[in-house]
Write a protein that holds these residues in place. Sequence first.
Motif, short mmCIF file in Angstrom:
data_model
loop_
_atom_site.label_atom_id
_atom_site.label_comp_id
_atom_site.label_asym_id
_atom_site.label_seq_id
_atom_site.Cartn_x
_atom_site.Cartn_y
_atom_site.Cartn_z
N GLN A 305 0.84 -1.20 0.00
CA GLN A 305 0.00 0.00 0.00
C GLN A 305 0.88 1.26 0.00
OE1 GLN A 305 -3.03 -0.02 3.06
NE2 GLN A 305 -4.25 -1.52 1.96
N PRO A 306 1.50 1.55 -1.13
CA PRO A 306 2.41 2.71 -1.17
C PRO A 306 1.73 4.03 -0.85
CG PRO A 306 1.96 1.84 -3.38
CD PRO A 306 1.44 0.84 -2.42
N ASN A 307 0.44 4.18 -1.24
CA ASN A 307 -0.25 5.44 -0.98
C ASN A 307 -0.43 5.70 0.51
OD1 ASN A 307 -0.48 5.99 -3.66
ND2 ASN A 307 -2.68 6.26 -3.67
N PHE A 308 -0.53 4.64 1.29
CA PHE A 308 -0.69 4.82 2.73
C PHE A 308 0.51 5.57 3.31
CE2 PHE A 308 0.15 3.55 7.10
CZ PHE A 308 -1.08 3.74 7.70
N PHE A 309 1.70 5.26 2.82
CA PHE A 309 2.92 5.81 3.41
C PHE A 309 3.34 7.14 2.80
CE2 PHE A 309 3.06 1.28 4.31
CZ PHE A 309 3.41 1.28 5.64
N LEU A 310 2.71 7.52 1.69
CA LEU A 310 3.12 8.75 1.00
C LEU A 310 3.03 10.00 1.89
CD1 LEU A 310 4.12 9.86 -1.68
CD2 LEU A 310 1.74 10.14 -2.40
N PRO A 311 1.92 10.24 2.61
CA PRO A 311 1.88 11.45 3.45
C PRO A 311 2.92 11.44 4.57
CG PRO A 311 -0.05 10.07 3.84
CD PRO A 311 0.63 9.52 2.63
N PHE A 312 3.24 10.25 5.08
CA PHE A 312 4.28 10.17 6.11
C PHE A 312 5.64 10.56 5.55
CE2 PHE A 312 0.99 7.17 7.47
CZ PHE A 312 0.78 7.58 8.78
N ASP A 313 5.93 10.07 4.36
CA ASP A 313 7.21 10.40 3.73
C ASP A 313 7.31 11.89 3.43
OD1 ASP A 313 7.82 7.72 3.87
OD2 ASP A 313 7.28 7.29 1.78
N LYS A 314 6.20 12.47 3.00
CA LYS A 314 6.21 13.91 2.71
C LYS A 314 6.43 14.73 3.97
CE LYS A 314 3.39 14.09 -1.50
NZ LYS A 314 2.14 14.61 -2.11
N MET A 315 5.90 14.26 5.08
CA MET A 315 6.04 14.99 6.34
C MET A 315 7.32 14.62 7.09
SD MET A 315 3.47 17.01 6.52
CE MET A 315 3.50 17.50 8.25
N GLY A 316 8.08 13.68 6.56
CA GLY A 316 9.30 13.26 7.24
C GLY A 316 9.03 12.49 8.52
N VAL A 317 7.93 11.75 8.57
CA VAL A 317 7.54 10.98 9.75
C VAL A 317 7.77 9.50 9.48
CG1 VAL A 317 5.62 10.31 11.24
CG2 VAL A 317 5.84 12.69 10.49
#
Length: 540
Positions: A305-317
């Motif tokens: 589920q790559p989309n699940f992790f996308l906002p975390f990666d953008k926020m550096g979390v």
Amino acid sequence: MTGPGAGPRVRRSARRPVAVPARVGVLVLGGGPAGTWAALAAAAEGSTVALVDKGWCGTSGAAAAGGNNLWFVPPDGEARERAIETRMREGGFLADRTRMAAAVARTWDAVGELAAAGYPFPPDELAGDGRRYRGSLQGPEYMRLQRRRVRRAGVVVVDQSPATELLHDDDGAVVGAAGVHRQHGNAPWSIEAGAVVVATGGCAFLSGALGCNVDTGDGALMAAEVGAELSGMEFSCQYGTAPAFGAETKGLMYQFASYSRADGTELDIGGMGRPALQRAMVEGPVYARLDRAEPELHERMRWSQPNFFLPFDKMGVDPFRERFAVRAVLEGTVRGTGGIAVPGVGCATAVPGLFAAGDAASREDITGGITGGGSHNGAWAISSGSWAGAAAARHAVDTRPAAHVVRAGRAGLRPPGRPRGTAGEVVAAVQARVLPLELNRFRTGAGLRESLAVLDPLWEEVVDGLAPADRPGTHSRQAAAMVAHARWMYRAALARPESRAMHQRDDHPDTDPGQARRLRVRGLDDVAVLADERRAVIAS
């Protein structure tokens, strides 16, 4: 291309619209999974087909924005029977075993069709024998392929052209639809058809759930205006969990989460799952961390589920090591169950010439009163779309052009009174009654009546005075559809004084075996709720 001799750059919005046919055999409203499967099935029956999408077929909607697992069960009679019986229990004994079996079988065959058409199913690493894993679909690849398949089948695809109303003849049969071209000055379009398939998605009330801003319940409103009934509307209080800084509501990864308060106090969610988590959210801010996932699973989780992790990666979390705030996002009838009732063969409604599929239709047949999530809803989109498209094509064979065509649209289109109020004000008023967990997820009779005391007068105001503004019929119709959905939901919820599946009545916390029946909802100005004894199912 720029420089000497280069022609003028053409803006997308300046392109000519696709030539819209005056009449087709089957008109499909909606370009998501259900709509594209319906169009393919109708074309395979030899019908002329037009597919009209509110957005861009292949990129708009909840499926295209993410991906999901499928209710994908091998043709092993025992395995399928177990899967069906499990869902019957979980769904409050409201599903239909026959249609569940048909949906599983159709989904299995359809996945084979996708593979033959070139969908890039990945290797099944667990099997380790070279087979491909076919139990999930990545939305962008899936819908890109579906658009290509539809166009190759000869379907006329009309993008960025939301339907605003259905057309019917003097006998009440649906004979087409009308709407506007958003990117071409809101120029009107109208298509007559032998049959119409509504596959416009559910209603998420503009809650911000990923991919759901096109899902405002327009199709159900249009269907109700011509006399269609709805079913399962009390099971429309589905909320997804999302990071506070994102809109991704996929819940699979949260099975690996631990939860805490802002001060670090651990929350014992335990086996109670999502309801306990949501009650904790009502009481105060909640934080999560995916620290229950073993390190060797991290990469596989990202891959699945790559989309699940996308906002975390953008926020550096790093969600595996760092806490992050979570919130509940209403998904309404998109991940809920309620929708247009489809009791007829091929997902026919009670209105001649009108069929429904996907999230626009009730999913009680395959999931009862519990959310279909991505897997069962994905299977329902494939199967119901296929059935509706084929049945609509067969119905269209015996139809002739109507001598007189009536436009059915009313609320938000043609107010009889002096125009007043804005769509934005109406949406805000509806959201105030449906988005809060304490009003919609955890219900009481008093709370439902309090909300209806606001929503009923609001509907009267919408009918009497809400007029189209800058975009003829689109924003005002969305607002009207959301008010209608909220009233249908809460009327049905009042008529079910028990807790069953996702419908939670805090003043009636137990499940009553005597209420193992579906509820049908009809009407707009006066909403009636009827027990559907034809669909009564007794737990065995």
